[in-house]
Design a protein around this motif. Structure first.
Motif, mmCIF file in Angstrom:
data_model
loop_
_atom_site.group_PDB
_atom_site.id
_atom_site.type_symbol
_atom_site.label_atom_id
_atom_site.label_comp_id
_atom_site.label_asym_id
_atom_site.label_seq_id
_atom_site.Cartn_x
_atom_site.Cartn_y
_atom_site.Cartn_z
ATOM 1 N N GLY A 21 -21.276 -71.670 4.061
ATOM 2 C CA GLY A 21 -22.642 -71.380 3.616
ATOM 3 C C GLY A 21 -22.838 -69.927 3.245
ATOM 4 O O GLY A 21 -23.452 -69.605 2.213
ATOM 5 N N ARG A 22 -22.329 -69.026 4.070
ATOM 6 C CA ARG A 22 -22.479 -67.596 3.782
ATOM 7 C C ARG A 22 -21.689 -67.209 2.532
ATOM 8 O O ARG A 22 -22.136 -66.372 1.739
ATOM 9 N N ASN A 25 -23.927 -68.255 -0.265
ATOM 10 C CA ASN A 25 -25.127 -67.421 -0.363
ATOM 11 C C ASN A 25 -24.833 -66.066 -0.991
ATOM 12 O O ASN A 25 -25.633 -65.552 -1.790
ATOM 13 N N GLU A 26 -23.691 -65.488 -0.662
ATOM 14 C CA GLU A 26 -23.332 -64.189 -1.217
ATOM 15 C C GLU A 26 -23.056 -64.268 -2.720
ATOM 16 O O GLU A 26 -23.037 -63.238 -3.403
ATOM 17 N N PRO A 30 -25.997 -72.511 -3.793
ATOM 18 C CA PRO A 30 -26.440 -73.301 -2.632
ATOM 19 C C PRO A 30 -25.304 -73.524 -1.662
ATOM 20 O O PRO A 30 -24.123 -73.441 -2.021
ATOM 21 N N ARG A 31 -25.645 -73.830 -0.419
ATOM 22 C CA ARG A 31 -24.638 -74.037 0.607
ATOM 23 C C ARG A 31 -23.674 -75.166 0.235
ATOM 24 O O ARG A 31 -22.494 -75.123 0.579
#
Length: 248
Positions: A21-22, A25-26, A30-31
């Motif tokens: 997920g991160r 996001n970076e 979307p996740r």
């Protein structure tokens, strides 16, 4: 790093695949995009483990705590598991990979459960890498189920309380017949086990790496194996300095 440079390869590697997920996001995604890339990392690492001679590879795919995530994300994860099995089962079977699934199957929908059973049955007689998928798995839940099974035997008179041993508990766990992991790797820089293989990790080497799971590829896997090879495992004993760098 090449395979030829590696020595003291662990028999059993377990991985907490963290950071999808991160990673997404970076990148402003979307996740779900991160989870999709995470599936590609799974393919890469499974192949690398087979190349280097790892005998058992356990991947933490979905924890019993992941039910707390948004329903849409849970369905994405389930969809990716289906995609992985449907796309890669034939290749894994052809590569002599044996698939085993650990975790509580009670809450799983029939389509997911049937796919997991199909993967296990199709590859049951394969003698190569054992790929253990921890799905709907939580170590405390696993231990509770093992204790309940022992308690039923005691209640039925089949077992004396004083006869319960650590070995007996191990035999009632989901991982019965699978050696304890030599090393547990967690990606994304987080440094905790998150309810993963708590009993089995009593003497495992723990390794926390900064890469998010989608960035954990063949080279990163081999680097982790090389780091493991330089550690000394004492299992509670004292290792003379002369044998530093080897297992004891």
């Amino acid at each position: 790093m090449t395979i030829a440079e590696l020595s003291n390869v662990p028999k059993h590697v377990a991985i907490i695949m963290d950071g999808n997920g991160r990673w997404a996001n970076e990148r402003g995604q979307p996740r779900s995009f991160g989870h999709k890339q995470g599936v590609e990392a799974v393919r890469t690492v499974v192949r690398a483990a087979g190349e280097v001679g790892v005998k058992y590879l356990t991947l933490f795919a979905f924890s019993s705590e992941n039910w707390r995530r948004p329903e849409a994300e849970i369905q994405d994860l389930f969809g990716l598991l289906k995609f992985f099995i449907r796309r890669d089962l034939a290749e894994l079977h052809a590569s002599n990979v044996c698939i085993k699934v650990i975790g509580d199957r009670y809450r799983l929908a029939s389509d997911i459960l049937n796919l997991l059973l199909e993967a296990e049955e199709t590859t049951r007689n394969n003698g190569g890498l054992v790929l253990v998928i921890a799905f709907n798995y939580g170590a405390r839940d696993e231990l509770a189920r093992a204790v309940q099974a022992i308690a039923r035997d005691v209640e039925a008179g089949r077992l004396e309380p004083g006869a319960v041993t650590p070995e007996m508990i191990s035999q009632r766990l989901d991982t019965a017949g699978i050696p304890d992991p030599d090393v547990i790797i967690r990606t994304s820089g987080e440094e905790r086990l998150s309810n993963f293989l708590l009993w089995q990790s009593a003497y495992s080497e723990l390794m926390f790496v900064p890469e998010y799971w989608p960035d954990f590829g063949r080279e990163q896997f081999f680097e982790a194996i090389a780091r493991y090879g330089n550690r000394v495992r004492r299992f509670g004993a004292v290792t003379p300095p002369a044998v530093a760098g080897s297992q004891a």
